[in-house]
Design an enzyme around this catalytic site. Structure first.
Site, PDB file in Angstrom:
ATOM      1  CB  CYS A  16      23.811 -47.833  36.475  1.00 29.24           C
ATOM      2  SG  CYS A  16      25.288 -47.355  37.414  1.00 29.24           S
ATOM      3  CE  LYS A  39      20.035 -42.113  31.586  1.00 31.45           C
ATOM      4  NZ  LYS A  39      20.397 -41.179  32.659  1.00 31.45           N
ATOM      5  CB  ILE A  50      22.711 -43.334  25.011  1.00 31.36           C
ATOM      6  CG1 ILE A  50      23.706 -42.184  24.843  1.00 31.36           C
ATOM      7  CG2 ILE A  50      22.208 -43.808  23.701  1.00 31.36           C
ATOM      8  CD1 ILE A  50      24.972 -42.532  24.040  1.00 31.36           C
ATOM      9  CG  ASN A  51      23.165 -44.356  31.776  1.00 32.39           C
ATOM     10  OD1 ASN A  51      24.123 -43.610  32.026  1.00 32.39           O
ATOM     11  ND2 ASN A  51      22.424 -44.866  32.730  1.00 32.39           N
ATOM     12  CB  THR A  52      27.734 -43.239  30.741  1.00 34.21           C
ATOM     13  OG1 THR A  52      27.454 -44.289  31.677  1.00 34.21           O
ATOM     14  CG2 THR A  52      27.387 -41.902  31.356  1.00 34.21           C
ATOM     15  N   GLY A 106      29.184 -36.560  27.931  1.00 34.49           N
ATOM     16  CA  GLY A 106      29.707 -35.308  27.375  1.00 34.49           C
ATOM     17  C   GLY A 106      29.742 -35.331  25.856  1.00 34.49           C
ATOM     18  CB  THR A 137      28.244 -33.849  30.806  1.00 34.69           C
ATOM     19  OG1 THR A 137      28.098 -35.261  30.951  1.00 34.69           O
ATOM     20  CG2 THR A 137      29.673 -33.459  31.125  1.00 34.69           C
TER      21      THR A 137
HETATM   22  C1  SIN Z   1      26.241 -43.951  38.805  1.00 34.19           C
HETATM   23  O1  SIN Z   1      25.673 -43.618  39.859  1.00 34.19           O
HETATM   24  O2  SIN Z   1      27.181 -44.760  38.811  1.00 34.19           O
HETATM   25  C2  SIN Z   1      25.783 -43.392  37.491  1.00 34.19           C
HETATM   26  C3  SIN Z   1      24.376 -43.699  37.237  1.00 34.19           C
HETATM   27  C4  SIN Z   1      24.137 -44.262  35.876  1.00 34.19           C
HETATM   28  O3  SIN Z   1      25.019 -44.289  35.031  1.00 34.19           O
HETATM   29  O4  SIN Z   1      23.018 -44.712  35.626  1.00 34.19           O
END
Ligand code: SIN
Length: 305
Positions: free
Chosen positions: A131, A166, A192-194, A218, A267
């Site tokens: 995160c 993750k 992947i995460n963001t 996205g 997304t």
């Molecule tokens: C968040 O709650 O900020 C997003 C969660 C994540 O990116 O793992």
């Protein structure tokens, strides 16, 4: 001919490879007007931490070209609340419920994992070491191989079921992190995460998000995600679950060809709450069109020569 969509993920048989990404599908209940969770391979529910978290200040979402930024900050009511209030509802769904476990310290991850381990109908957790929106923990664990091994190994000691981890794309060498979590005892890798990004309001000369930076998701991130899934699939022996900008069945097939045994829809759920079940149908049509008996034949089947 019947097409077999089922996939095996570390001993769990998903009825199809389509699952929903944590944080984009609530606890599943919010989507019951649109679909039956039993049509999906699994659902990954919103992040759970040890204690209540209010999340970051608003604004914490922003639309960008081909994607969106979020800086939610792991808002949730804590693991006790999850076990008491949410679990009794989600355990009735006819699919696997996988809990995204987050934390600021190794001890917090361990505490949450220990409690989730007791929930009979949750066969796996997804350890969120990626995160980008929290000051402590989160992505910090997922960008340094030794820390990734340490937190995974600590959770491995107490968590007796399928341990998924993750990964964050915000690293130079994704395979180093993948190998580090496998060394720590991960059974499955999700990625992947963001991607860490930002948006600016030029008129106000200010950042759009209260936290200045946030996580980009996205279609804009799909090429990065595909590349990382492909690299990680080649580098480790554990199954990979791929995500990052999957909007339709063709995107999902691309991830599977790159090496993903299953995929997460994220997304796209915000745009079309039925995106995930449409993707299941589109995968079935692809198998039909190409006369492929089982989706398993496509995992990592990218032709590169
Ligand atoms: C968040 O709650 O900020 C997003 C969660 C994540 O990116 O793992």
């Amino acid at each position: 001919m019947m097409r077999d969509l089922s996939v095996d993920i570390a001993g769990l048989t998903f009825r199809n490879p389509v699952t929903t990404a944590s944080g984009t599908f609530g606890y599943g209940e919010e989507f019951l007007d649109f679909l039956d969770p039993g049509q999906l391979g699994a659902i990954f529910v919103k992040a759970v931490t040890a204690k209540n978290r209010d999340g970051n200040a608003y604004p914490r979402m922003a639309e960008t070209t081909g994607g969106m930024l979020n800086s939610v900050g792991l808002q949730n009511k804590g693991v006790d609340h999850f076990c008491r209030e949410i679990y009794p509802k989600v355990k009735k769904f006819d699919t696997y419920i996988i809990v995204n476990v987050s934390g600021s310290t190794v001890e917090e991850y361990v505490e949450v994992a220990e409690q989730i381990n007791e929930l009979e109908k949750v066969p796996a957790i997804e350890l969120n070491i990626s995160c980008p929106n929290v000051k402590l923990g989160g992505m910090a664990f997922g960008t340094v191989p030794a820390m990734a091994t340490e937190v995974t190994a600590a959770v491995r000691k107490v968590y007796k079921k399928v341990l998924m981890v993750k990964l964050s794309p915000n690293v130079t060498h994704i395979t180093d992190i993948a190998k580090a979590v496998v060394e720590g005892g991960a059974d499955v890798i999700t990625l992947i995460n963001t991607l860490l990004g930002m948006a600016i309001d030029a008129e106000r000369r200010r950042p759009v998000l209260s936290t200045i930076t946030g996580g980009l998701s996205g279609p804009a991130i799909k090429p990065v995600a595909l590349r990382m899934v492909w690299q990680v699939h080649k580098a480790v022996a554990v199954p990979v679950i791929g995500l990052g900008g999957i909007m339709n069945a063709t995107d999902a097939i691309e991830f599977i060809l790159a090496g993903a045994s299953a995929i997460q829809v994220g997304t796209a759920n915000f745009i079309d709450p039925q995106a995930s079940i449409k993707i299941v149908e589109g995968i079935r049509e692809y198998l039909e069109r190409h006369k492929i008996a089982s989706i398993k034949e496509l995992v990592g089947a990218l032709r590169t020569e």
